[in-house]
Design an enzyme around this catalytic site. Structure first.
Site, PDB file in Angstrom:
ATOM      1  N   GLU A   1       0.832  -1.203   0.000  1.00 42.92           N
ATOM      2  CA  GLU A   1       0.000   0.000   0.000  1.00 42.92           C
ATOM      3  C   GLU A   1       0.861   1.246   0.000  1.00 42.92           C
ATOM      4  O   GLU A   1       1.992   1.227   0.466  1.00 42.92           O
ATOM      5  CB  GLU A   1      -0.883   0.004   1.264  1.00 42.92           C
ATOM      6  CG  GLU A   1      -1.959  -1.065   1.206  1.00 42.92           C
ATOM      7  CD  GLU A   1      -2.744  -1.197   2.511  1.00 42.92           C
ATOM      8  OE1 GLU A   1      -3.967  -1.243   2.425  1.00 42.92           O
ATOM      9  OE2 GLU A   1      -2.140  -1.251   3.585  1.00 42.92           O
TER      10      GLU A   1
ATOM     11  N   CYS B   1       3.462   8.556   0.776  1.00 42.73           N
ATOM     12  CA  CYS B   1       4.118   7.690   1.752  1.00 42.73           C
ATOM     13  C   CYS B   1       4.249   6.322   1.086  1.00 42.73           C
ATOM     14  O   CYS B   1       3.238   5.690   0.778  1.00 42.73           O
ATOM     15  CB  CYS B   1       3.227   7.638   2.995  1.00 42.73           C
ATOM     16  SG  CYS B   1       3.812   6.532   4.275  1.00 42.73           S
TER      17      CYS B   1
ATOM     18  N   CYS C   1       7.518  -6.590   6.949  1.00 41.32           N
ATOM     19  CA  CYS C   1       8.584  -5.805   7.581  1.00 41.32           C
ATOM     20  C   CYS C   1       9.285  -6.645   8.635  1.00 41.32           C
ATOM     21  O   CYS C   1       8.620  -7.358   9.391  1.00 41.32           O
ATOM     22  CB  CYS C   1       7.981  -4.559   8.234  1.00 41.32           C
ATOM     23  SG  CYS C   1       9.222  -3.467   8.962  1.00 41.32           S
TER      24      CYS C   1
ATOM     25  N   CYS D   1       7.371  -4.036  14.928  1.00 43.55           N
ATOM     26  CA  CYS D   1       7.006  -3.145  16.041  1.00 43.55           C
ATOM     27  C   CYS D   1       5.630  -3.563  16.586  1.00 43.55           C
ATOM     28  O   CYS D   1       4.713  -3.856  15.805  1.00 43.55           O
ATOM     29  CB  CYS D   1       6.951  -1.700  15.560  1.00 43.55           C
ATOM     30  SG  CYS D   1       8.537  -1.116  14.940  1.00 43.55           S
TER      31      CYS D   1
ATOM     32  N   CYS E   1       2.486  -1.717  15.161  1.00 45.73           N
ATOM     33  CA  CYS E   1       2.375  -1.468  13.722  1.00 45.73           C
ATOM     34  C   CYS E   1       1.792  -2.670  12.996  1.00 45.73           C
ATOM     35  O   CYS E   1       2.136  -3.813  13.289  1.00 45.73           O
ATOM     36  CB  CYS E   1       3.752  -1.128  13.161  1.00 45.73           C
ATOM     37  SG  CYS E   1       3.739  -0.798  11.384  1.00 45.73           S
TER      38      CYS E   1
ATOM     39  N   LEU F   1      12.342   6.103  17.253  1.00 45.29           N
ATOM     40  CA  LEU F   1      12.982   5.847  18.549  1.00 45.29           C
ATOM     41  C   LEU F   1      12.048   5.094  19.500  1.00 45.29           C
ATOM     42  O   LEU F   1      12.382   4.016  19.993  1.00 45.29           O
ATOM     43  CB  LEU F   1      13.415   7.203  19.140  1.00 45.29           C
ATOM     44  CG  LEU F   1      14.228   7.214  20.420  1.00 45.29           C
ATOM     45  CD1 LEU F   1      15.500   6.394  20.308  1.00 45.29           C
ATOM     46  CD2 LEU F   1      14.575   8.666  20.796  1.00 45.29           C
ATOM     47  N   HIS F   2      10.925   5.689  19.816  1.00 39.25           N
ATOM     48  CA  HIS F   2       9.836   5.053  20.575  1.00 39.25           C
ATOM     49  C   HIS F   2      10.094   4.691  22.035  1.00 39.25           C
ATOM     50  O   HIS F   2       9.178   4.220  22.727  1.00 39.25           O
ATOM     51  CB  HIS F   2       9.298   3.793  19.882  1.00 39.25           C
ATOM     52  CG  HIS F   2       9.006   3.969  18.439  1.00 39.25           C
ATOM     53  ND1 HIS F   2       8.384   5.093  17.937  1.00 39.25           N
ATOM     54  CD2 HIS F   2       9.256   3.169  17.375  1.00 39.25           C
ATOM     55  CE1 HIS F   2       8.264   4.954  16.622  1.00 39.25           C
ATOM     56  NE2 HIS F   2       8.783   3.818  16.259  1.00 39.25           N
TER      57      HIS F   2
ATOM     58  N   CYS G   1      -0.411   6.432  10.036  1.00 39.33           N
ATOM     59  CA  CYS G   1       0.830   5.755  10.368  1.00 39.33           C
ATOM     60  C   CYS G   1       0.590   4.375  10.947  1.00 39.33           C
ATOM     61  O   CYS G   1      -0.150   4.224  11.902  1.00 39.33           O
ATOM     62  CB  CYS G   1       1.550   6.537  11.451  1.00 39.33           C
ATOM     63  SG  CYS G   1       2.617   7.753  10.812  1.00 39.33           S
TER      64      CYS G   1
END
Ligand code: SAH
Length: 347
Positions: free
Chosen positions: A91, A104, A111, A115, A118, A218-219, A336
């Site tokens: 996407e 984007c 991935c 995360c 996500c 970073l998170h 996001c």
């Protein structure tokens, strides 16, 4: 077959000449592709039909097929679902603002970062996109904008599905081609790559001679919490990652942007803000706070506006610049981290 959209004009010219054709034929194809925005052989009317027939067997004029396009309620955001030539899906999202149109893009199917908050990495890494598949996400969107809204894509962010620094060569090639003045000609200064923190990639990117920006996801203010949120974070220590980002900033003479997705009760407490302030003290940087966008099936929450404001105040009081990312496209799950394949439309 080779995808012409993964080539520069010079590279295509080389192919053409080595096939015994005149070099100017390549420039004619480029004119169709990038000026007239025609990417179908039958419409390239100044090329001999016999040549078109031969090239149609040899070169692809794009490999992505748009299988779904969703507009947000406010029409500021459009989500595109693309089918790749092997049937896999990715996407991308077009975000309109008064002064810019940003695409984007995805750099991988799936991935490796996985995360916790996500949607993209839920099933892990599946495959890398090639440069053409990345460029086409911008090319087709730009064609559409040009034709229907008389606008152009001005900015590109590598914040869709995938970890760009784990697909280094193709991402760098795509950046060069996106900014090529004979191609889409999007300034590298308007291209941003977001990374989870792949130290060798960050180091290499610093030496690449590009003008594109690099931002770090970073998170968390420490390694322990970061590893809990990002399984991939085990691969490099936070210290090495921050050092590589600081070197990137020094090398490219610019500030660092850190992205920090705020998750209620996990990394959004005042003590996290204090620790983050200490960690980044003295860095010429901006912390971009991104309140968590809900992903189906995840038991995570977005902090309250008050908690976000408090977090932000602590950072600001410590002298850090902050921004608070306004969420767009939530109603079509295009915000996001919400890019996920909700349906199997591959066949
Ligand atoms: N792998 C790269 C690029 C993709 S993620 C990276 O990690 O940076 C791009 C940004 O989207 C990251 O900063 C990430 O934190 C943010 N993001 C992902 N999922 C999110 C969610 N559910 N809510 C808010 N932000 C999210």
């Amino acid at each position: 077959m080779e995808n012409i959209l993964s080539l520069s004009l010079d590279e295509f010219k080389e192919r053409v000449v080595s096939l015994g054709e005149k070099g100017f034929r390549a420039a004619q194809v480029w004119q169709w592709l990038y000026e007239r925005r025609v990417n179908r052989w039958p419409e390239m009317s100044n090329l001999p039909a016999s040549l078109r027939a031969v090239w149609a067997e040899r070169f692809l004029l794009g490999s992505l097929e748009c299988v779904r396009k969703q507009e947000s309620f406010d029409q500021e955001t459009t989500k595109y679902l693309w089918k790749l030539s092997d049937g896999k899906l990715v996407e991308s999202v077009l975000i309109r603002a008064p002064d810019r149109c940003t695409v984007c893009v995805s750099s991988q199917v799936g991935c490796p970062a996985r995360c916790a908050f996500c949607a993209s990495g839920k099933n892990g890494w599946i495959r890398n996109l090639d440069a053409g598949e990345i460029i086409e996400q911008v090319y087709h969107t730009d064609n559409w904008l040009k034709e229907h809204e008389n606008k152009r894509v001005s900015h590109v962010v590598f914040m869709g599905m995938g970890e760009p620094m784990e697909n280094y060569e193709n991402v760098v090639k795509a950046i060069r081609l996106l900014s090529d003045e004979q191609g889409l000609h999007i300034s590298q200064r308007r291209i941003t790559v977001s990374t989870v923190g792949v130290v060798p990639g960050i180091r290499r990117f610093s030496e690449e001679g590009l003008k594109a920006s690099l931002v770090l996801s970073l998170h968390a203010p420490n390694q322990r919490l970061r590893q809990k949120i990002i399984p991939y974070a085990r691969r490099y220590t936070l210290d090495e990652i921050l050092e590589s980002m600081r070197d990137f900033a020094a090398q490219t003479k610019r500030d660092i942007t850190y992205e920090y997705t705020l998750l209620q009760g996990i990394n959004d407490q005042p003590e996290h803000a204090d620790e983050l302030s200490r960690l980044l003290k003295g860095d010429p940087c901006t912390v971009n706070l991104i309140p968590y966008n809900p992903v189906d099936g995840l038991k995570l929450n977005r902090p309250s506006g008050e908690a976000i404001e408090k977090f932000r105040e602590i950072l600001e009081a410590a002298g850090l610049n902050t921004t608070w990312r306004y969420t767009k496209g939530k109603d079509i799950a295009a915000a996001c981290g919400q890019l996920a394949l909700q349906e199997a439309v591959a066949n």
